[in-house]
Design a protein around this motif. Structure first.
Motif, PDB file in Angstrom:
ATOM      1  N   PRO A   1      10.889  62.008 -49.102  1.00 29.42           N
ATOM      2  CA  PRO A   1       9.550  61.410 -48.973  1.00 29.42           C
ATOM      3  C   PRO A   1       9.264  60.799 -47.611  1.00 29.42           C
ATOM      4  O   PRO A   1       8.104  60.540 -47.283  1.00 29.42           O
ATOM      5  N   LEU A   2      10.298  60.535 -46.791  1.00 31.84           N
ATOM      6  CA  LEU A   2      10.071  59.935 -45.482  1.00 31.84           C
ATOM      7  C   LEU A   2       9.860  60.968 -44.380  1.00 31.84           C
ATOM      8  O   LEU A   2       9.434  60.611 -43.266  1.00 31.84           O
ATOM      9  N   TYR A   3      10.130  62.222 -44.656  1.00 29.30           N
ATOM     10  CA  TYR A   3      10.136  63.238 -43.596  1.00 29.30           C
ATOM     11  C   TYR A   3       8.776  63.362 -42.908  1.00 29.30           C
ATOM     12  O   TYR A   3       8.693  63.376 -41.676  1.00 29.30           O
ATOM     13  N   ILE A   4       7.708  63.427 -43.667  1.00 33.96           N
ATOM     14  CA  ILE A   4       6.372  63.552 -43.064  1.00 33.96           C
ATOM     15  C   ILE A   4       5.775  62.182 -42.720  1.00 33.96           C
ATOM     16  O   ILE A   4       5.305  61.979 -41.585  1.00 33.96           O
ATOM     17  N   PRO A   5       5.782  61.195 -43.613  1.00 32.74           N
ATOM     18  CA  PRO A   5       5.125  59.914 -43.291  1.00 32.74           C
ATOM     19  C   PRO A   5       5.702  59.176 -42.084  1.00 32.74           C
ATOM     20  O   PRO A   5       5.032  58.329 -41.509  1.00 32.74           O
ATOM     21  N   ARG A   6       6.946  59.461 -41.681  1.00 32.71           N
ATOM     22  CA  ARG A   6       7.519  58.795 -40.510  1.00 32.71           C
ATOM     23  C   ARG A   6       7.444  59.665 -39.257  1.00 32.71           C
ATOM     24  O   ARG A   6       8.062  59.359 -38.239  1.00 32.71           O
ATOM     25  N   GLY A   7       6.711  60.773 -39.316  1.00 39.45           N
ATOM     26  CA  GLY A   7       6.486  61.596 -38.135  1.00 39.45           C
ATOM     27  C   GLY A   7       7.578  62.583 -37.810  1.00 39.45           C
ATOM     28  O   GLY A   7       7.525  63.259 -36.766  1.00 39.45           O
ATOM     29  N   LEU A   8       8.577  62.715 -38.674  1.00 41.39           N
ATOM     30  CA  LEU A   8       9.681  63.625 -38.390  1.00 41.39           C
ATOM     31  C   LEU A   8       9.235  65.081 -38.437  1.00 41.39           C
ATOM     32  O   LEU A   8       9.819  65.935 -37.758  1.00 41.39           O
ATOM     33  N   ALA A   9       8.204  65.384 -39.225  1.00 39.90           N
ATOM     34  CA  ALA A   9       7.701  66.757 -39.294  1.00 39.90           C
ATOM     35  C   ALA A   9       7.114  67.206 -37.965  1.00 39.90           C
ATOM     36  O   ALA A   9       7.064  68.408 -37.677  1.00 39.90           O
ATOM     37  N   GLU A  10       6.675  66.253 -37.146  1.00 42.55           N
ATOM     38  CA  GLU A  10       6.173  66.572 -35.812  1.00 42.55           C
ATOM     39  C   GLU A  10       7.163  66.156 -34.734  1.00 42.55           C
ATOM     40  O   GLU A  10       6.843  66.183 -33.543  1.00 42.55           O
ATOM     41  N   HIS A  11       8.358  65.785 -35.163  1.00 41.53           N
ATOM     42  CA  HIS A  11       9.431  65.390 -34.263  1.00 41.53           C
ATOM     43  C   HIS A  11       8.971  64.280 -33.317  1.00 41.53           C
ATOM     44  O   HIS A  11       9.275  64.282 -32.119  1.00 41.53           O
ATOM     45  N   ALA A  12       8.228  63.323 -33.862  1.00 47.97           N
ATOM     46  CA  ALA A  12       7.756  62.192 -33.068  1.00 47.97           C
ATOM     47  C   ALA A  12       8.899  61.213 -32.820  1.00 47.97           C
ATOM     48  O   ALA A  12       9.644  60.870 -33.750  1.00 47.97           O
ATOM     49  N   TRP A  13       9.037  60.775 -31.579  1.00 44.46           N
ATOM     50  CA  TRP A  13      10.064  59.778 -31.242  1.00 44.46           C
ATOM     51  C   TRP A  13       9.795  58.508 -32.045  1.00 44.46           C
ATOM     52  O   TRP A  13       8.680  57.982 -32.038  1.00 44.46           O
ATOM     53  N   PRO A  14      10.789  58.003 -32.800  1.00 50.11           N
ATOM     54  CA  PRO A  14      10.535  56.865 -33.701  1.00 50.11           C
ATOM     55  C   PRO A  14       9.979  55.628 -33.008  1.00 50.11           C
ATOM     56  O   PRO A  14       9.314  54.805 -33.651  1.00 50.11           O
TER      57      PRO A  14
END
Length: 474
Positions: free
Chosen positions: A80-93
């Motif tokens: 559940p965190l993969y998309i809401p935390r920006g990982l799907a767009e490989h956004a730097w945390p």
């Protein structure tokens, strides 16, 4: 160094061994290839593989409601965190880019976990054919779940992390097997742990667990610099490894090893700062989210605060819990310090570390199911006896079941009201922890009951002609 065999030393293992021929004989020899460590690594691999199977139903959860996940007890935070935390767009945390922050929440974890999640998301993208991220950015975040390639990518992300977690579990077993020289089988309670099977894939906690296992190993080898580095790295992934410095303090005060104390604390601070610096420099406000998130959190799952809050309808504020949890934890640490300083013999590192960390969990505002992993390497090294490990871990498994039943409303009374059965789960888990605390404190004050020190004394009394020498306290 003579090896200690649990079939001779541990009453539970000795009893079970009767069904396969009895305890190891005096003239028994070890297999050339199947050394204890290799057997333990195999057992860890089997248990962790069973954990993958236990979590597998949640990989086909598409189209099911959330309660289905709870009923199968296979929930994991990774999906559940993969998309809401920006990982799907490989956004730097820790980016402070305004558009990215408008689209995605900041990772609420320490930097070690955020780095790991960001790195494994890159691998998932690569294995999924390096999708066009610009196209994803043009879509609303909620629509990303519906992309045809997303289901496969999320599964890849979970599997990549699972492989990494498996490697961390194997590394932890290897380190624990070498912590007590001559006692590799003490690590079996970690390798065969039901807690590892059930909770190893819920979150990224095994990163810190492996680093704590490394700190136990390094301290047993009298390497304060490496111990400090590993504690610092562990603290960068989860806060609790920091508390191991309390164990170092007690041991160094008793030994009057001021240099070792300074080296360990200094190495921990420098390694923690080095890991946190890139995140802070790239986004100081995003770096602070972990600290503010925990400060603003009210009574949450598994805590005694939640039990009292619900049972007494108290309505604790986050500030009240923060204040009193730190007061109580400070008092607990003072108690552990006095126990360690006035014990007849120097306590072992794992014993003191367990007592401090369990105190933090007892008064903490949240006890997520996977937090049992924080205690696992410390517990199996502090009290390497199967009876006590079974009692404690059985209580933890009972709580593991009740928390999912509670979240799925399976324990809700038919007439309404609070789920008293979940409160029972919290109480039983606390009883299991306090049971182990009592046993370990007894071992500290009556060292003859401590299996590790008892075996060391036996080796010394056996004489040097049998190649037995005392080991440093671990």
């Amino acid at each position: 160094m003579t090896q200690v065999y649990p079939s001779r030393e541990d009453p539970v293992v000795r009893g079970l061994s009767e069904s396969i021929g009895g305890p190891m004989g005096e003239h028994g020899t070890r297999h050339r290839w199947w050394t204890p460590t290799r057997v333990l690594l195999l057992l860890t691999a089997v248990v962790f593989s069973l954990g993958l199977i236990q979590k597998a139903p949640c990989s086909v959860v598409e189209g099911q409601d959330q309660n289905w996940t709870y009923s199968h007890m296979c929930y994991t935070d990774l999906r559940p965190l993969y998309i809401p935390r920006g990982l799907a767009e490989h956004a730097w945390p820790y980016t402070d880019d305004a558009e990215t922050r408008d689209r995605y929440e900041v990772m609420e974890y320490p930097v070690g976990i955020s780095y790991w999640a960001w790195g494994t998301s890159w691998v998932a993208h690569w294995l999924n054919g390096s999708p066009d991220l610009a196209e994803r950015y043009r879509l609303p975040v909620d629509e990303l779940w519906g992309l045809p390639e997303m289901s496969r990518e999320v599964n890849l992300f979970v599997l990549i992390n699972a492989v990494g977690f498996g490697a961390l579990a194997l590394l932890s077993t290897w380190l624990l097997a070498g912590t007590h020289r001559g006692r590799p089988w003490d690590a079996a309670a970690f390798a065969l742990s039901p807690a590892l099977l059930l909770t190893g894939l819920i979150n990224w906690d095994l990163i810190a667990v492996a680093l704590v296992a490394g700190a136990l190993w390094a301290w047993s080898r009298d390497r304060p610099l490496l111990t400090g580095i590993l504690i610092g790295l562990g603290t960068a992934a989860k806060l609790y490894p920091l508390f191991l410095l309390g164990a170092v303090l007690v041991i160094c005060l008793r030994r009057r090893r001021w240099r070792a104390l300074a080296v360990t604390i200094g190495a921990a601070a420098i390694s923690w700062l080095a890991v946190n610096l890139p995140a802070y420099l790239s986004g100081p406000e995003e770096w602070k989210v972990f600290w503010s998130f925990n400060a603003d959190r009210a009574a949450d799952l598994g805590s005694l605060w939640l039990l009292v809050d619900q049972a007494g309808d108290v309505g604790f504020s986050a500030h009240t819990i923060n204040l009193w949890s730190w007061i109580l934890f400070g008092a607990w640490c003072l108690g552990v310090f006095l126990v360690g300083m006035f014990a007849p013999e120097e306590p072992r590192f794992a014993q003191l570390g367990f007592l401090i960390v369990v105190g933090f969990l007892l008064v903490n505002k949240v006890y997520s199911p996977q937090y049992v992993l924080w205690l696992l390497p410390l517990a199996v090294m502090a009290r390497p006896r199967w009876r006590d490990q079974i009692v404690w871990q059985a209580c933890e498994v009972f709580y593991f079941c009740t928390v999912w039943w509670y979240l799925g409303s399976y324990l809700a009374p038919a007439g309404g009201g609070d789920a008293g059965f979940y409160w029972l789960g919290i109480v039983i888990r606390v009883i299991g922890q306090l049971y182990l605390v009592g046993i370990i404190v007894r071992d500290i004050y009556r060292p003859a009951h401590d299996p590790v020190k008892a075996s060391t004394v036996a080796e010394v009394e056996a004489g040097p002609e049998r190649g037995r020498v005392p080991e440093p306290s671990a």
